[in-house]
Write a protein that holds these residues in place. Structure first.
Motif, PDB file in Angstrom:
ATOM      1  N   GLY A 127       0.670  -1.262   0.098  1.00 18.08           N
ATOM      2  CA  GLY A 127       0.025  -0.144  -0.032  1.00 18.08           C
ATOM      3  C   GLY A 127       0.850   1.153  -0.005  1.00 18.08           C
TER       4      GLY A 127
ATOM      5  N   GLY B  68      -0.094   3.384  -2.868  1.00 15.91           N
ATOM      6  CA  GLY B  68      -1.524   3.784  -3.021  1.00 15.91           C
ATOM      7  C   GLY B  68      -1.972   2.611  -3.895  1.00 15.91           C
ATOM      8  N   ARG B  69      -1.036   1.647  -4.300  1.00 21.36           N
ATOM      9  CA  ARG B  69      -1.813   0.313  -4.901  1.00 21.36           C
ATOM     10  C   ARG B  69      -1.068  -0.640  -3.879  1.00 21.36           C
ATOM     11  NH1 ARG B  69      -3.036  -0.034 -10.395  1.00 21.36           N
ATOM     12  NH2 ARG B  69      -4.399   1.932 -10.885  1.00 21.36           N
ATOM     13  N   LEU B  70      -1.812  -1.944  -3.683  1.00 23.09           N
ATOM     14  CA  LEU B  70      -1.225  -2.861  -2.751  1.00 23.09           C
ATOM     15  C   LEU B  70       0.267  -3.095  -3.063  1.00 23.09           C
ATOM     16  CD1 LEU B  70      -1.780  -4.717  -0.557  1.00 23.09           C
ATOM     17  CD2 LEU B  70      -2.459  -6.424  -2.179  1.00 23.09           C
TER      18      LEU B  70
ATOM     19  N   VAL C 268      -4.805  -2.858   4.322  1.00 27.64           N
ATOM     20  CA  VAL C 268      -4.170  -2.498   3.175  1.00 27.64           C
ATOM     21  C   VAL C 268      -4.693  -2.746   1.952  1.00 27.64           C
ATOM     22  CG1 VAL C 268      -2.246  -1.747   4.616  1.00 27.64           C
ATOM     23  CG2 VAL C 268      -2.316  -3.887   3.309  1.00 27.64           C
TER      24      VAL C 268
ATOM     25  N   LEU D 291      -6.876   2.242   0.199  1.00 33.69           N
ATOM     26  CA  LEU D 291      -5.893   2.700  -0.920  1.00 33.69           C
ATOM     27  C   LEU D 291      -6.312   3.962  -1.478  1.00 33.69           C
ATOM     28  CD1 LEU D 291      -5.192  -0.598  -2.338  1.00 33.69           C
ATOM     29  CD2 LEU D 291      -3.526   0.595  -0.977  1.00 33.69           C
TER      30      LEU D 291
ATOM     31  N   VAL E 102      -5.236   6.520   0.792  1.00 35.62           N
ATOM     32  CA  VAL E 102      -3.681   6.590   0.768  1.00 35.62           C
ATOM     33  C   VAL E 102      -3.188   7.609  -0.610  1.00 35.62           C
ATOM     34  CG1 VAL E 102      -1.449   5.513   0.229  1.00 35.62           C
ATOM     35  CG2 VAL E 102      -3.230   4.491   1.855  1.00 35.62           C
ATOM     36  N   ASN E 103      -3.850   7.552  -1.515  1.00 37.52           N
ATOM     37  CA  ASN E 103      -3.811   8.358  -2.627  1.00 37.52           C
ATOM     38  C   ASN E 103      -4.046   9.729  -2.411  1.00 37.52           C
ATOM     39  OD1 ASN E 103      -2.627   6.646  -4.881  1.00 37.52           O
ATOM     40  ND2 ASN E 103      -4.367   5.262  -4.791  1.00 37.52           N
TER      41      ASN E 103
END
Length: 391
Positions: free
Chosen positions: A221, A224-226, A290, A296, A299-300
């Motif tokens: 994560g 912003g992607r796993l 995550v 996610l 997160v972005n």
């Protein structure tokens, strides 16, 4: 007289006694905003309630049985990772370094079992960091990593970072795999552009060698992607994971396709502690957060907010900073001064950062950092930069 703790670290004179989310509490009571997260380890911050519960619940039942027996928590975590990634199978380790050792073994064993025992060479890149084991330092190849530790494990070739033309020329009949970080961490927060990662995948396919990705720092994560490679729409054959996967509990893993793992049969590898019930119980709790698309997305969003504020910080202190770079919440501040000076000034401003190569200071906050904490972080970094300008 040598100290009782082997003096291989240059430690800051800080003694943290408690962690709370994005905050660390020094024994004298000072509260530091933590933008290091134990070097991208505390993905959900310090003492996250879900992780505390997972660990304490498991600790009251079973700590360790060894891999001579089935471990339900290990199976559960493997199933979660397989369901959320390219992988068909997972082996659990205690660290990223151990994951590197297995990734190297797996690639070489694959070709051995295919009747091509001479395909043993692994191509790696300048600025890389793959741990401090024999395979890890041989893969990195830098003088800092290998000096005094020879003879080195053979079978590694080294190219300059992003040298695609050189890579195509270097792959030959003895090349087993290409090993690369989609975003270099220790090397200075250097992302590999998506088009180059796609070209690398295509080149490995065309030349008949495996692709190993090291997502120890950039995975789970962080971008912003796993996993960071997902941005490029490609998949590896083998991938190393650690740091954030345990949220602070020592845990690592090697993920692989069924084909790439086909040489690793009973007795070919093992670990006393890898995949133990405690670590995997915590890892399951980490994955529940995550791997969630809504998490996610946050997160972005927060990464965009932090990046925007940091661009303003760089513009306000041109004598200290050169640029902002990175991906997601894996950010580098390229400095015009020694990174160690900014890290030290940060201590005085009660903010924790992490130095890296290429004159970069890393910002690796908890993925759970709040908007208010982002604003406070940039305020404290501004104070640190201003103190350097005034010195």
């Amino acid at each position: 007289m040598i100290p009782s703790v082997l003096p291989t670290y240059s430690r800051a004179p800080l003694h943290f006694v408690k962690g709370e989310g994005s905050w660390l509490v020094e024994e004298d009571g000072r509260r530091f905003l933590d933008l290091g997260s134990g070097i991208a380890v505390n993905a959900l911050g310090h003492a996250h309630p879900a992780l505390v519960k997972a660990l304490t619940d498991q600790a009251q039942n079973l700590w360790h049985v060894s891999n001579l027996y089935e471990i339900p928590q290990q199976q559960a975590l493997a199933d979660k990772l397989v369901a959320s990634s390219f992988a068909d199978t997972v082996f659990f380790t205690n660290s990223g370094t151990e994951a590197c050792e297995l990734a190297v073994k797996m690639a070489r064993k694959y070709w051995y079992e295919k009747g091509q025992p001479d395909k043993t060479d692994i191509i790696a890149f300048s600025g890389s960091f793959h741990g401090r084991s024999s395979a890890g330092i041989a893969a990195a190849g830098s003088e800092k990593m290998v000096k005094g530790f020879g003879p080195l494990l053979p079978g590694f070739k080294h190219l300059e970072w992003r040298d695609m033309a050189g890579l195509e020329a270097a792959i030959d009949d003895n090349t087993a795999a290409v090993l690369i970080e989609p975003v270099q961490g220790e090397g200075g927060i250097r992302p590999m552009p998506d088009d180059e990662l796609k070209a690398l995948r295509a080149l490995c396919d065309d030349k008949g060698c495996l692709l190993i990705l090291d997502e120890v720092q950039c995975g789970m994560g962080r971008t912003g992607r796993l996993f960071a490679h997902e941005w490029a729409g490609v998949t590896p054959d083998i991938m190393m994971v650690a740091k954030g996967i345990g949220g602070g509990f020592p845990l690592g893993a090697v993920l692989a396709t069924e084909e790439a793992a086909s040489g690793m049969t009973v007795g070919t590898h093992g670990s006393t502690y890898g995949g133990n019930p405690l670590g995997c119980a915590v890892g399951c709790a980490v994955m529940d957060h995550v791997a969630d698309p809504e998490f996610l997305a946050e997160v972005n969003r927060k990464a965009g907010l932090l990046r925007q504020k940091l661009e303003g910080l760089v513009a306000a202190h041109p004598e200290v900073f050169e640029e902002v770079r990175g991906s997601g919440l894996m950010i580098g501040l390229k400095c015009r001064i020694a990174p160690a000076d900014l890290v030290k000034a940060g201590y005085n401003a009660l903010v924790i950062t992490v130095p890296a190569a290429d004159n970069v200071v890393r910002l690796l906050p908890a993925l759970t950092i709040s908007d208010d904490e982002i604003a406070e972080a940039v305020t404290r970094l501004d104070l640190a930069a201003a103190s350097l300008e005034a010195a």
